[in-house]
Design an enzyme around this catalytic site. Structure first.
Site, PDB file in Angstrom:
ATOM      1  N   SER A 513       3.024  -0.376  -7.502  1.00 41.12           N
ATOM      2  CA  SER A 513       3.032   0.834  -6.683  1.00 41.12           C
ATOM      3  C   SER A 513       1.918   0.754  -5.637  1.00 41.12           C
ATOM      4  O   SER A 513       1.885  -0.201  -4.870  1.00 41.12           O
ATOM      5  CB  SER A 513       2.909   2.068  -7.570  1.00 41.12           C
ATOM      6  OG  SER A 513       3.255   3.232  -6.858  1.00 41.12           O
ATOM      7  N   ASP A 600      14.673   1.701  -7.356  1.00 46.42           N
ATOM      8  CA  ASP A 600      13.413   2.424  -7.184  1.00 46.42           C
ATOM      9  C   ASP A 600      13.598   3.569  -6.188  1.00 46.42           C
ATOM     10  O   ASP A 600      13.885   3.343  -5.019  1.00 46.42           O
ATOM     11  CB  ASP A 600      12.345   1.451  -6.675  1.00 46.42           C
ATOM     12  CG  ASP A 600      10.938   2.026  -6.736  1.00 46.42           C
ATOM     13  OD1 ASP A 600      10.801   3.260  -6.726  1.00 46.42           O
ATOM     14  OD2 ASP A 600       9.986   1.235  -6.781  1.00 46.42           O
ATOM     15  N   HIS A 632      11.104   2.230 -10.424  1.00 42.37           N
ATOM     16  CA  HIS A 632       9.703   2.104 -10.009  1.00 42.37           C
ATOM     17  C   HIS A 632       8.891   1.574 -11.189  1.00 42.37           C
ATOM     18  O   HIS A 632       8.265   2.314 -11.935  1.00 42.37           O
ATOM     19  CB  HIS A 632       9.180   3.462  -9.556  1.00 42.37           C
ATOM     20  CG  HIS A 632       7.898   3.371  -8.782  1.00 42.37           C
ATOM     21  ND1 HIS A 632       7.800   2.704  -7.589  1.00 42.37           N
ATOM     22  CD2 HIS A 632       6.650   3.855  -9.039  1.00 42.37           C
ATOM     23  CE1 HIS A 632       6.558   2.785  -7.132  1.00 42.37           C
ATOM     24  NE2 HIS A 632       5.841   3.476  -7.996  1.00 42.37           N
TER      25      HIS A 632
END
Length: 691
Positions: A513, A600, A632
């Site tokens: 991330s 995602d 994600h």
């Protein structure tokens, strides 16, 4: 030619790592990736409200499901759910004591559906079975790729006063806004109690009344509204941008006339406050000048504040209600680790307790308050009980401009003496947390243990913008993606080199991330610092990241633009372009491994696709691993283990650490490698074997 040279160099290094493995095996065995990243044996212990039963998550045919057992006979547990793919991660008891409620998405898309299973009959039904959002034109809302956008259900409120009903929020009418519904979990009947075409969210109470609504202000702050009694709303409070991430309502007292808030206004760290809604008087309940309130114990039915915690270097609890002090004093002495009360029966006679430590599994206990006796139930990973795991050292490192960076260092087992200095400098992995509005904390960390076991020092840092350490620290990161936030990472790397912890030429940067973005920044903005990088679901272009955020984040867009940069203006775009690694790929000199989930919703696959394509266009080698059934991050253990198997070889190529062969770690995984499989020794063979 460049690719061939890298491959030859990689082969040479992997042979070197095999020699290291041979010489070190007798001192310390490799801990299998399956032990570290496979399904836990058992986890997430909970108690039914009537304390007749307990529940926990455990595998059924290698997929995590909910198990239920009598409280007085945990050995008689049976599985009550039958998930066969992603595994259940989020579940809780209904107050009717007959149902387990859980959330599940599809392939990592985070569009949760709510399920209810009867613990006696095992009848499982989907309470929010909706598969499309119907827009104002009466047509299903579609995504840019043409697929229908699925609604997302969230839990709004669960009250003991309504055993068969809960409040949920659902965006079936408009993808950006969530209406509030009262849902009967037995019959499935659902009634809207609050339509929403404006607000980012709502605060409700135990009586299922909507008490407050939240709206982002243009400058990134927050405005709170209360019903005006005429069907509209009037302002209750305004929260400035600098306090918006550290100030919010939490709950109410039993009579509903006192609002509990965490509040940083007029101070740096977020304190726990009580606001008398009749008089407006504010009372300070708890504060820590070093750290924000991180957790609160509230009595389930009396709604009294019993204890509060904050996390600076480690979590510290302060008892605020003397009635629980004997319990807390007793529980602290049961076993090693930081003690947390993770669930309680409705009558408060039984507690579920988790003990977290840095060098061992989580220990779960059941505590009988009347008998003042705690009973051990299980650890989450039995194989870790005898494994040689490393200590995690909390360390404060000063940034170049004087900020205290709370950091955590893990060293290979037996490589150091009494403190955090190894006997000689080691190859190191800088492991950067995501968010960025999140934080690293002390405790067991599977990635730290894995990498330390392979021979690396592992360092994580709470860089500016990290939460929990006061609003000044968060706000120091405003408009500093790829700027001072990255300087903090470089500062801790330099500290590790100066302290004799890290080998200067053998430091990797790795994470997911925002941490994936930081990896890309590290290889583009500071190309000489890191030997290699591992980017997991990291954005490469902040402009396209913001242009493609999930629609339900749009009501909060001003928070992003005020803290990161405004993609809606030309000057803002130029600024964000200057902080986006995609536009600097020609600076990349060191090897890069990228992992991405195709579903995602936050960092779209295009973020990884576009930087891979840009690198290919400049003949810069890159290895790209893509999972078609992930979002994600990687939730399925099979996918997590397969990516980590690739990562382990990759890191060994450039840092020289130890390697566990891939073996059968690709079995059951959806792993694909669209680009650069030849850059990783043995990867093509493992992929061929999987097929």
């Amino acid at each position: 030619m460049r690719s061939k040279i890298l491959n030859l160099f990689s082969t040479f290094l992997i042979l070197g790592s095999i020699l290291i493995l041979t010489s070190c095996t007798k001192e310390e065995p490799l801990i299998s990736r399956k032990v570290l990243f496979g399904n836990p044996d058992k986890s997430s212990l909970k108690i039914s409200p009537n304390h007749q039963m307990i529940s926990y998550l455990a595998p059924v045919n290698d997929v995590m499901n909910v198990w239920v057992a009598p409280l007085d006979n945990p050995e008689k547990a049976t599985a009550v759910t039958n998930d066969t793919l992603r595994g259940i991660r989020i579940y809780f008891w209904s107050y009717n004591n007959e149902q387990i409620l859980y959330l599940q998405d599809l392939g990592g898309d985070e569009n949760w559906q709510l399920h209810a299973v009867n613990v006696n009959t095992k009848d499982d039904k989907t309470l929010t079975p909706f598969e499309e959002i119907i827009g104002p034109d009466g047509q299903p809302v579609t995504m840019p790729n043409g697929k229908k956008l699925r609604p997302r259900a969230n839990i709004q409120e669960v009250s003991y006063k309504y055993p068969n009903e809960i409040l949920i929020s659902l965006n079936t009418r408009n993808p950006q806004y969530f209406d509030i519904f009262k849902l009967n979990t037995i019959s499935g009947e659902m009634n809207m109690i609050q339509q929403n075409d404006r607000f980012a969210g709502f605060q409700t109470d135990d009586n299922y009344l909507v008490r407050y609504a939240f709206e982002n202000t243009p400058d990134g702050g927050m405005e709170l509204f209360i019903p005006d009694g005429k069907g509209g709303w009037k302002t209750f409070d305004k929260i400035a941008m600098e306090d918006a991430l550290t100030t919010s309502p939490i709950s109410f007292n039993k009579t509903g006339d006192v609002l509990y808030m965490i509040d940083s206004r007029g101070r740096n760290t977020a304190a726990l406050m009580a606001v008398n809604l009749n008089t407006g008087e504010k009372k300070l309940i708890y504060e820590n000048p070093k750290a924000d309130v991180s957790d609160i114990m509230i009595h389930r039915t009396e709604k009294t504040i019993e204890a509060a915690a904050s996390d600076y270097l480690r979590t510290e609890w302060e008892i605020l209600d003397s009635s629980i002090k004997p319990d807390m004093d007793y529980l602290k002495g049961i076993t090693e680790g930081d003690m947390n009360v993770i669930d309680r029966s409705l009558d408060d006679n039984f507690w579920a307790i988790a003990y977290v430590k840095d060098d061992g599994p989580i220990n779960y206990y059941l505590y009988d308050r009347a008998a003042k006796k705690a009973k051990f139930i299980f650890t989450n990973r039995k194989d870790l009980e005898t494994a040689k795991l490393s200590k995690m050292y909390p360390i404060i490192i000063k940034s170049r401009d004087g900020l205290e960076l709370v950091s955590y260092l893990t060293l290979p087992y037996g490589s150091n003496g009494k403190d955090y200095h190894p006997s000689k400098p080691l190859p190191m992995v800088l492991f950067v947390h995501g968010g960025p509005w999140a934080r690293d904390s002390w405790g067991y960390n599977s990635y730290h243990q894995w990498l330390a076991n392979r021979g690396y020092a592992v360092l994580s840092v709470n860089y500016r913008s990290s939460t929990g350490l006061g609003k000044d620290f968060i706000n120091a990161g405003n408009m500093e993606w790829g700027g001072k936030m990255h300087n903090d990472l470089i500062d801790v790397v330099n500290w590790a080199v100066d302290e004799g912890i890290a080998q200067k030429d053998k430091i990797a940067i790795m994470a997911g991330s925002y941490g994936g973005y930081a990896t890309l920044v590290g290889l583009t903005f500071t190309p000489d610092v890191f030997a290699c990088g591992v980017d997991i679901v990291g954005p490469s272009n902040i402009i396209t990241l913001m242009e493609t955020i999930p629609p339900y984040w749009l009501p909060m867009i001003n928070m992003f633009t005020s803290r990161v940069g405004d993609f809606r203006t030309e000057d803002g775009k130029k600024f964000l372009e200057s902080r986006s690694p995609l536009f600097f790929v020609d600076k990349i000199q060191k090897p890069l491994l990228i992992g991405q989930g195709a579903n995602d919703p936050r960092v779209k696959q295009t973020e990884s696709d576009q930087i891979v394509n840009a690198m290919q266009g400049k003949n810069i080698p890159v290895t790209y691993v893509l999972f078609p059934d992930e979002g994600h991050g990687f939730a399925r253990p099979e996918n997590k283990m397969s990516f980590n198997a690739v990562t382990e070889i990759f890191l060994s190529q450039y840092l020289g650490g130890r390697v566990e062969p891939i073996g059968n770690d690709f079995e059951g995984s959806s792993i694909t490698v669209p680009n650069g499989s030849g850059n990783i020794p043995n990867l093509n063979e493992a992929l061929a074997k999987k097929k």
